[in-house]
Design an enzyme around this catalytic site. Structure first.
Site, mmCIF file in Angstrom:
data_model
loop_
_atom_site.group_PDB
_atom_site.id
_atom_site.type_symbol
_atom_site.label_atom_id
_atom_site.label_comp_id
_atom_site.label_asym_id
_atom_site.label_seq_id
_atom_site.Cartn_x
_atom_site.Cartn_y
_atom_site.Cartn_z
ATOM 1 N N TYR A 152 -12.300 -4.434 17.199
ATOM 2 C CA TYR A 152 -12.529 -4.386 15.746
ATOM 3 C C TYR A 152 -11.399 -3.605 15.053
ATOM 4 C CZ TYR A 152 -15.157 -3.487 11.395
ATOM 5 O OH TYR A 152 -15.568 -3.412 10.089
ATOM 6 N N ALA A 153 -11.037 -2.450 15.628
ATOM 7 C CA ALA A 153 -9.971 -1.627 15.035
ATOM 8 C C ALA A 153 -8.650 -2.393 15.017
ATOM 9 C CB ALA A 153 -9.821 -0.331 15.818
ATOM 10 N N ALA A 154 -8.359 -3.098 16.118
ATOM 11 C CA ALA A 154 -7.106 -3.863 16.188
ATOM 12 C C ALA A 154 -7.097 -4.965 15.132
ATOM 13 C CB ALA A 154 -6.933 -4.466 17.585
ATOM 14 N N LYS A 156 -8.707 -5.044 12.256
ATOM 15 C CA LYS A 156 -8.629 -4.503 10.891
ATOM 16 C C LYS A 156 -7.273 -3.844 10.627
ATOM 17 C CE LYS A 156 -12.814 -5.611 9.494
ATOM 18 N NZ LYS A 156 -13.023 -6.587 8.426
HETATM 19 P P1 NAI Z 1 -22.536 -8.410 7.300
HETATM 20 O O1 NAI Z 1 -22.649 -8.672 8.764
HETATM 21 O O2 NAI Z 1 -23.734 -7.875 6.591
HETATM 22 O O3 NAI Z 1 -22.035 -9.722 6.551
HETATM 23 C C1 NAI Z 1 -20.950 -10.446 7.060
HETATM 24 C C2 NAI Z 1 -21.109 -11.918 6.697
HETATM 25 O O4 NAI Z 1 -20.002 -12.623 7.271
HETATM 26 C C3 NAI Z 1 -22.384 -12.540 7.273
HETATM 27 O O5 NAI Z 1 -23.094 -13.220 6.251
HETATM 28 C C4 NAI Z 1 -21.856 -13.500 8.329
HETATM 29 O O6 NAI Z 1 -22.658 -14.672 8.497
HETATM 30 C C5 NAI Z 1 -20.484 -13.841 7.784
HETATM 31 N N1 NAI Z 1 -19.612 -14.360 8.835
HETATM 32 C C6 NAI Z 1 -19.398 -13.835 10.062
HETATM 33 N N2 NAI Z 1 -18.615 -14.640 10.786
HETATM 34 C C7 NAI Z 1 -18.305 -15.714 10.000
HETATM 35 C C8 NAI Z 1 -17.543 -16.891 10.190
HETATM 36 N N3 NAI Z 1 -16.941 -17.137 11.368
HETATM 37 N N4 NAI Z 1 -17.438 -17.756 9.175
HETATM 38 C C9 NAI Z 1 -18.055 -17.532 8.002
HETATM 39 N N5 NAI Z 1 -18.816 -16.433 7.763
HETATM 40 C C10 NAI Z 1 -18.934 -15.537 8.760
HETATM 41 O O7 NAI Z 1 -21.286 -7.406 7.134
HETATM 42 P P2 NAI Z 1 -20.913 -6.371 5.957
HETATM 43 O O8 NAI Z 1 -21.344 -5.018 6.371
HETATM 44 O O9 NAI Z 1 -21.327 -6.914 4.653
HETATM 45 O O10 NAI Z 1 -19.320 -6.352 6.081
HETATM 46 C C11 NAI Z 1 -18.475 -7.173 5.284
HETATM 47 C C12 NAI Z 1 -17.034 -6.826 5.608
HETATM 48 O O11 NAI Z 1 -16.782 -5.450 5.383
HETATM 49 C C13 NAI Z 1 -16.652 -7.093 7.074
HETATM 50 O O12 NAI Z 1 -15.330 -7.583 7.163
HETATM 51 C C14 NAI Z 1 -16.738 -5.714 7.687
HETATM 52 O O13 NAI Z 1 -15.919 -5.594 8.833
HETATM 53 C C15 NAI Z 1 -16.258 -4.853 6.535
HETATM 54 N N6 NAI Z 1 -16.683 -3.466 6.632
HETATM 55 C C16 NAI Z 1 -18.008 -3.135 6.561
HETATM 56 C C17 NAI Z 1 -18.396 -1.826 6.664
HETATM 57 C C18 NAI Z 1 -19.821 -1.393 6.601
HETATM 58 O O14 NAI Z 1 -20.072 -0.189 6.793
HETATM 59 N N7 NAI Z 1 -20.784 -2.263 6.327
HETATM 60 C C19 NAI Z 1 -17.409 -0.748 6.845
HETATM 61 C C20 NAI Z 1 -16.056 -1.215 6.891
HETATM 62 C C21 NAI Z 1 -15.720 -2.521 6.774
#
Ligand code: NAI
Length: 245
Positions: A152-154, A156
């Site tokens: 994940y870190a890599a 991002k």
């Molecule tokens: P979440 O898991 O609640 O929502 C992510 C959405 O992306 C889901 O609806 C999922 O179905 C969709 N998704 C996943 N793979 C997919 C694909 N191959 N094609 C289309 N859609 C896909 O995640 P959240 O927490 O809302 O995170 C959103 C972004 O923010 C992510 O990139 C996450 O890494 C980043 N992030 C979140 C943090 C947190 O604390 N929640 C902290 C730092 C970054």
């Protein structure tokens, strides 16, 4: 509440969490928003209450052909594209010596390759916008590292390098490219983290709590707006002070 009136946005991973909050915030500012996510039923259920400016799009961002077709279909319907939000992301944690290639590949495939496919498909449309915007969701983990999250870190960290390179590449076309780096934000993704771990993170966060998805969406809305026209190639943190400097 019309900072994005007349604008068209495409948000990946918009069926829930931060992506859904961003889609709602953009809609509230007058944009037409494509909500792209991988499960038809879930994305249609998310978009339905948001009105006719919310367009559900079924899309797996790891499939480049599917991405291209979905982007073309959406822009044909909406008439233009001004804002792309690379938000879809996943985690699949393991200590590095036990991390399988499947886990490594799966996380890189969504977080990095998927963002590349979507950005590439969007670019020809964004270049025609008078004020194009690319906004990618990075993470504090991509800046600071985290045990058992090397994949994940890599992914991002690479997204930050991608952001800076693309920002330089298309600045002359008046498209800005920025990354948002959140700390712990309450969403379905982080609900999977055991409560004591979440509480421990909140305890070392100067503001003493996790963030809300709307607090990330407020930053995305600002970056998407005309007010942020001179900001590009930046990583902007929304982390309650967990990482400074
Ligand atoms: P979440 O898991 O609640 O929502 C992510 C959405 O992306 C889901 O609806 C999922 O179905 C969709 N998704 C996943 N793979 C997919 C694909 N191959 N094609 C289309 N859609 C896909 O995640 P959240 O927490 O809302 O995170 C959103 C972004 O923010 C992510 O990139 C996450 O890494 C980043 N992030 C979140 C943090 C947190 O604390 N929640 C902290 C730092 C970054």
């Amino acid at each position: 509440m019309d900072r994005l009136a007349g604008r068209v946005a495409f948000v990946t991973g918009a069926a829930r969490g931060i992506g859904l909050a961003i889609a709602k915030a953009f809609l509230a500012e007058g944009a037409v928003v494509g909500l792209a996510d991988r499960n038809r039923e879930v994305v249609e259920r998310a978009a339905a209450p948001l009105g006719s400016s919310a367009v559900p799009i079924v899309l797996d961002i790891t499939r480049s052909g599917e991405v291209k077709a979905a982007m073309e279909g959406f822009v044909e319907r909406a008439g233009r594209l001004d804002i792309l939000v690379n938000n879809a992301g996943i985690t699949d944690d393991a200590p590095i010596q036990f991390m399988t290639e499947r886990q490594w590949d799966a996380v890189l495939a969504v977080n990095l390759y998927g963002s590349f496919y979507v950005t590439r498909a969007a670019l020809r449309y964004l270049l025609k916008s008078p004020a194009g915007r690319v906004i990618s969701l990075a993470s504090i983990v991509g800046e600071y590292g985290e045990p058992e999250q090397a994949n994940y870190a890599a992914s991002k960290g690479a997204l930050l390098a991608f952001t800076r390179s693309l920002a330089k590449e298309i600045a002359s076309r008046n498209v800005t490219v920025n990354a948002i780096s959140p700390g712990l934000i309450t969403t379905p993704l982080t609900d999977m983290i055991p409560r004591p771990v979440r509480e421990a993170i909140a305890a070392v966060t100067p503001l003493g709590r996790p963030g809300g998805a709307e607090e990330v969406a407020a930053l995305a809305t600002f970056l998407a707006s005309d007010e942020a026209g001179f900001i590009t190639g930046q990583v902007i943190r929304v982390n309650g002070g967990l990482l400074m400097g």
